[in-house]
Scaffold this motif. Structure first.
Motif, short mmCIF file in Angstrom:
data_model
loop_
_atom_site.label_atom_id
_atom_site.label_comp_id
_atom_site.label_asym_id
_atom_site.label_seq_id
_atom_site.Cartn_x
_atom_site.Cartn_y
_atom_site.Cartn_z
N PRO A 62 0.78 -1.19 -0.04
CA PRO A 62 -0.03 -0.12 0.00
C PRO A 62 0.87 1.45 -0.04
O PRO A 62 1.87 1.19 0.89
CB PRO A 62 -0.89 -0.05 1.17
N GLU A 63 0.35 2.44 -0.73
CA GLU A 63 1.17 3.47 -1.01
C GLU A 63 1.34 4.01 0.63
O GLU A 63 2.75 4.70 0.90
CB GLU A 63 0.45 4.67 -1.55
N THR A 64 0.73 3.81 1.80
CA THR A 64 1.01 4.37 2.99
C THR A 64 2.15 3.64 3.59
O THR A 64 2.77 4.02 4.70
CB THR A 64 -0.25 4.14 3.77
N GLY A 65 2.45 2.38 3.22
CA GLY A 65 3.40 1.45 3.85
C GLY A 65 4.82 1.82 3.18
O GLY A 65 5.81 1.22 3.44
N ILE A 66 4.89 2.91 2.46
CA ILE A 66 6.22 3.14 1.54
C ILE A 66 6.77 4.21 2.38
O ILE A 66 6.22 5.17 2.37
CB ILE A 66 6.16 3.44 0.30
N SER A 67 8.06 4.17 2.98
CA SER A 67 8.54 5.29 3.88
C SER A 67 10.20 5.60 3.36
O SER A 67 10.67 4.32 2.98
CB SER A 67 8.56 5.11 5.17
N GLY A 68 10.43 6.78 3.16
CA GLY A 68 11.94 7.01 3.22
C GLY A 68 12.14 7.08 1.24
O GLY A 68 11.16 6.82 0.54
N GLU A 69 13.38 7.40 0.99
CA GLU A 69 13.55 7.41 -0.54
C GLU A 69 14.06 6.16 -1.00
O GLU A 69 14.72 5.56 -0.36
CB GLU A 69 14.79 8.31 -0.50
N LEU A 70 13.19 5.62 -1.98
CA LEU A 70 13.44 4.17 -2.43
C LEU A 70 14.00 4.11 -3.80
O LEU A 70 13.12 3.64 -4.67
CB LEU A 70 12.33 3.46 -2.30
N ALA A 71 15.10 4.59 -3.94
CA ALA A 71 15.85 4.72 -5.28
C ALA A 71 16.48 3.18 -5.52
O ALA A 71 16.65 2.56 -4.60
CB ALA A 71 16.87 5.61 -5.37
N MET A 72 16.79 3.08 -6.73
CA MET A 72 17.61 1.71 -7.10
C MET A 72 18.91 1.45 -6.24
O MET A 72 19.60 2.62 -6.03
CB MET A 72 17.91 1.63 -8.40
N GLY A 73 18.91 0.33 -5.59
CA GLY A 73 20.18 0.23 -4.84
C GLY A 73 19.87 0.45 -3.11
O GLY A 73 20.74 0.24 -2.61
N THR A 74 18.68 1.08 -2.90
CA THR A 74 18.56 1.30 -1.50
C THR A 74 18.36 0.34 -0.64
O THR A 74 17.24 -0.66 -0.88
CB THR A 74 17.49 2.50 -1.22
N PRO A 75 19.11 -0.11 0.39
CA PRO A 75 18.82 -1.21 1.20
C PRO A 75 17.66 -0.61 2.09
O PRO A 75 17.32 0.38 2.41
CB PRO A 75 19.88 -1.18 2.31
N VAL A 76 16.72 -1.83 2.26
CA VAL A 76 15.26 -1.85 2.74
C VAL A 76 14.99 -2.68 3.74
O VAL A 76 15.60 -3.92 3.82
CB VAL A 76 14.21 -1.59 1.53
N ALA A 77 13.97 -2.50 4.70
CA ALA A 77 13.51 -3.27 5.49
C ALA A 77 11.85 -3.61 4.98
O ALA A 77 11.37 -2.76 4.61
CB ALA A 77 13.44 -2.96 6.84
N LEU A 78 11.67 -5.01 5.17
CA LEU A 78 10.35 -5.54 4.74
C LEU A 78 9.51 -5.73 5.86
O LEU A 78 10.02 -6.46 6.80
CB LEU A 78 10.36 -6.55 3.78
N THR A 79 8.27 -5.63 5.97
CA THR A 79 7.48 -5.68 7.19
C THR A 79 6.20 -6.39 6.46
O THR A 79 5.37 -6.10 5.71
CB THR A 79 7.02 -4.36 8.01
N GLY A 80 5.87 -7.72 7.34
CA GLY A 80 4.68 -8.06 6.98
C GLY A 80 4.47 -8.97 5.72
O GLY A 80 3.43 -8.77 5.06
N VAL A 81 5.78 -9.30 5.16
CA VAL A 81 5.54 -10.12 3.88
C VAL A 81 4.67 -11.42 3.90
O VAL A 81 5.04 -12.11 4.70
CB VAL A 81 7.03 -10.10 3.21
N VAL A 82 3.92 -11.71 2.99
CA VAL A 82 3.21 -12.83 2.70
C VAL A 82 3.30 -13.56 1.25
O VAL A 82 3.37 -12.50 0.40
CB VAL A 82 1.66 -13.02 3.09
N ALA A 83 3.38 -14.43 1.04
CA ALA A 83 3.38 -15.14 -0.26
C ALA A 83 2.02 -15.74 -0.55
O ALA A 83 1.37 -16.42 0.27
CB ALA A 83 4.19 -16.26 -0.39
N ARG A 84 1.39 -15.44 -1.77
CA ARG A 84 0.08 -16.09 -1.98
C ARG A 84 0.20 -16.59 -3.56
O ARG A 84 0.51 -16.20 -4.39
CB ARG A 84 -0.92 -14.77 -2.08
N PRO A 85 -0.23 -17.99 -3.49
CA PRO A 85 -0.15 -18.85 -4.87
C PRO A 85 -1.36 -18.35 -5.35
O PRO A 85 -2.60 -18.06 -4.84
CB PRO A 85 -0.37 -20.29 -4.30
N TRP A 86 -1.38 -18.18 -6.79
CA TRP A 86 -2.56 -18.01 -7.51
C TRP A 86 -2.47 -18.53 -8.94
O TRP A 86 -1.45 -19.33 -9.16
CB TRP A 86 -2.34 -16.46 -7.96
#
Length: 114
Positions: A62-86
């Motif tokens: 969600p757009e509200t879950g994106i914080s900080g400058e996220l340019a290519m190569g930026t290290p990031v932390a992921l919160t609440g990741v889920v995988a969904r088969p489709w």
């Protein structure tokens, strides 16, 4: 729909492609929104490295879950990741895969600077 939690605590994750709006309908250009909150959904490609293996994952966030400058190569932390088969069928052809969704993607560069 089954959701499988993904442990990202021991992985190194960095931005491969910056966030962009997720398109719900390519013909009309309609942007996808979260069914529960109404927030605009974004897609972001991240390089996910764990145990010497690297993969590019396309995350929906969600757009509200994106914080900080996220340019290519930026290290990031992921919160609440889920995988969904489709699985779907289009013109008689069956397709299947795994989609990934995160509650938040946070720049670690911004956190270090603060």
């Amino acid at each position: 729909m089954r959701q499988i939690p993904v442990d990202t605590s021991t992985a190194m994750v960095m931005v491969a492609q910056p966030p962009s709006p997720k398109i719900a309908n390519r013909q009309t250009g309609e942007v996808a929104t979260d069914r529960e909150t109404g927030a605009t959904l974004m897609t972001i490609d991240v390089m996910f490295v764990m145990d010497g293996n690297a993969e590019i994952l396309n995350l929906t966030v969600p757009e509200t879950g994106i914080s900080g400058e996220l340019a290519m190569g930026t290290p990031v932390a992921l919160t609440g990741v889920v995988a969904r088969p489709w699985e779907n069928e289009f013109n008689g052809q069956k397709r299947h895969g795994i989609s990934f969704r995160a509650v938040a993607v946070t720049s670690l560069t911004a956190a270090k600077a603060a």
